[in-house]
Design an enzyme around this catalytic site. Sequence first.
Site, PDB file in Angstrom:
ATOM      1  N   GLY A   9     -18.315   5.632 -40.230  1.00 34.56           N
ATOM      2  CA  GLY A   9     -18.032   6.523 -39.104  1.00 34.56           C
ATOM      3  C   GLY A   9     -17.550   5.777 -37.883  1.00 34.56           C
ATOM      4  O   GLY A   9     -16.680   6.253 -37.143  1.00 34.56           O
ATOM      5  N   ASN A  10     -18.084   4.567 -37.670  1.00 36.44           N
ATOM      6  CA  ASN A  10     -17.644   3.767 -36.525  1.00 36.44           C
ATOM      7  C   ASN A  10     -16.216   3.273 -36.681  1.00 36.44           C
ATOM      8  O   ASN A  10     -15.570   2.912 -35.692  1.00 36.44           O
ATOM      9  CB  ASN A  10     -18.590   2.582 -36.319  1.00 36.44           C
ATOM     10  CG  ASN A  10     -19.927   3.020 -35.745  1.00 36.44           C
ATOM     11  OD1 ASN A  10     -19.992   3.954 -34.962  1.00 36.44           O
ATOM     12  ND2 ASN A  10     -20.993   2.362 -36.161  1.00 36.44           N
ATOM     13  N   LYS A 123     -34.041   7.267 -36.741  1.00 35.90           N
ATOM     14  CA  LYS A 123     -32.589   7.289 -36.588  1.00 35.90           C
ATOM     15  C   LYS A 123     -32.217   7.836 -35.217  1.00 35.90           C
ATOM     16  O   LYS A 123     -32.557   8.970 -34.871  1.00 35.90           O
ATOM     17  CB  LYS A 123     -31.968   8.174 -37.677  1.00 35.90           C
ATOM     18  CG  LYS A 123     -30.449   8.257 -37.628  1.00 35.90           C
ATOM     19  CD  LYS A 123     -29.814   6.985 -38.109  1.00 35.90           C
ATOM     20  CE  LYS A 123     -28.293   7.155 -38.235  1.00 35.90           C
ATOM     21  NZ  LYS A 123     -27.643   5.904 -38.633  1.00 35.90           N
ATOM     22  N   LYS A 208     -25.666   7.560 -44.940  1.00 38.87           N
ATOM     23  CA  LYS A 208     -24.404   7.821 -45.651  1.00 38.87           C
ATOM     24  C   LYS A 208     -24.149   6.803 -46.748  1.00 38.87           C
ATOM     25  O   LYS A 208     -23.584   7.131 -47.800  1.00 38.87           O
ATOM     26  CB  LYS A 208     -23.244   7.817 -44.663  1.00 38.87           C
ATOM     27  CG  LYS A 208     -22.977   6.469 -44.028  1.00 38.87           C
ATOM     28  CD  LYS A 208     -21.883   6.503 -42.999  1.00 38.87           C
ATOM     29  CE  LYS A 208     -21.550   5.109 -42.490  1.00 38.87           C
ATOM     30  NZ  LYS A 208     -22.731   4.408 -41.952  1.00 38.87           N
ATOM     31  N   LYS A 266     -25.548  -0.876 -45.411  1.00 38.97           N
ATOM     32  CA  LYS A 266     -24.413  -1.082 -46.307  1.00 38.97           C
ATOM     33  C   LYS A 266     -24.771  -2.109 -47.388  1.00 38.97           C
ATOM     34  O   LYS A 266     -24.432  -1.932 -48.567  1.00 38.97           O
ATOM     35  CB  LYS A 266     -23.202  -1.562 -45.502  1.00 38.97           C
ATOM     36  CG  LYS A 266     -22.664  -0.533 -44.518  1.00 38.97           C
ATOM     37  CD  LYS A 266     -21.551  -1.116 -43.671  1.00 38.97           C
ATOM     38  CE  LYS A 266     -20.925  -0.063 -42.767  1.00 38.97           C
ATOM     39  NZ  LYS A 266     -21.900   0.603 -41.881  1.00 38.97           N
TER      40      LYS A 266
END
Length: 331
Positions: A9-10, A123, A208, A266
């Site tokens: 998203g970034n 979060k 995600k 990630k």
Amino acid sequence: MRIVVAVGGNALLRRGEHPDAAVQQHHVHDAARSLAELVLAGHEVVITHGNGPQVGLLAAESETDPALTVPYPLDVVGAETQGMIGTLLVRELTARLPGRSVTALVTHTEVDPQDPAFRRPSKFIGGQLTDRQARLMGAERGWTTARDGARLRRTVPSPRPGAITELPAIRALLAAGTVVVAAGGGGVPVVRDPDTGRVRGVEAVVDKDLTAALLAEQLDADALLILTDVTHVFTRFGASRPGPLTTATPGELRALDLPEGSMRPKAEAAAAFAERTGHLAVIGPLDDALGALLGTTGTTVRALSPAGDTGRRSAPTGPSALGPAVSRTAV
């Protein structure tokens, strides 16, 4: 090969940029070129994406809208951002892939209502709050907050993904030759009533990257590409001369001191997919998806020996082993 590609998203809205639609359209335009190269090379592609900055923006707008008695719930905001980013990706990919069907699917992710994350919201979401605002929101809406730098921000649960509700639809679209955009932002978080089978949304944000790993595993993907705004995972993160990591095992990746809010999830997703399937995972740059798949850029993650024999073939290794891409016709 069948490939699940997770777009950060970034990478679509970078830190410090104005969150205008035109800014995000520009980044999606650039990303589509890289993503289309995978399709044009003959691969089956499912694209998922982050939505952290976009959820934060819409949540903040909802919180301050005088027309609302209460802000929109996070599951609804998550669905809104899936549609927003999905339509931008579909438009750009359709323009670059004439004759190909491209569709975005609003996707729900089932989570366990007993997940410990619901007891420990961690979060960050939305804008910064003063101490007074945080106390007021805690009293009025039951929000939990934590310090993010000098100010407080709202924190929400981030449960682990358990199942992807629309998985049969994604499989059917792939079988029809469609390029699918799905599970954006980790999917809309829902819990299922064991008696009625009905699902309801929950105030949470699913990671995600973990959802991308689950989606790739359940689709029997040959590769998981986690693409972001850096070329590699770097060792000695934060040092004056960090070192790019070109290959790693899941254990080596987990042993690195990586930032929790960005690269750590990630790394965990790539390690988990490589371990559970024995297939290829890569963390690499969004502007060179094909290079990440071929091993000319990015950090390639592969388990030394898969955990258990699943009976699935291992993905090929190295540029020459990938050879001419052959698209599978069955799911």
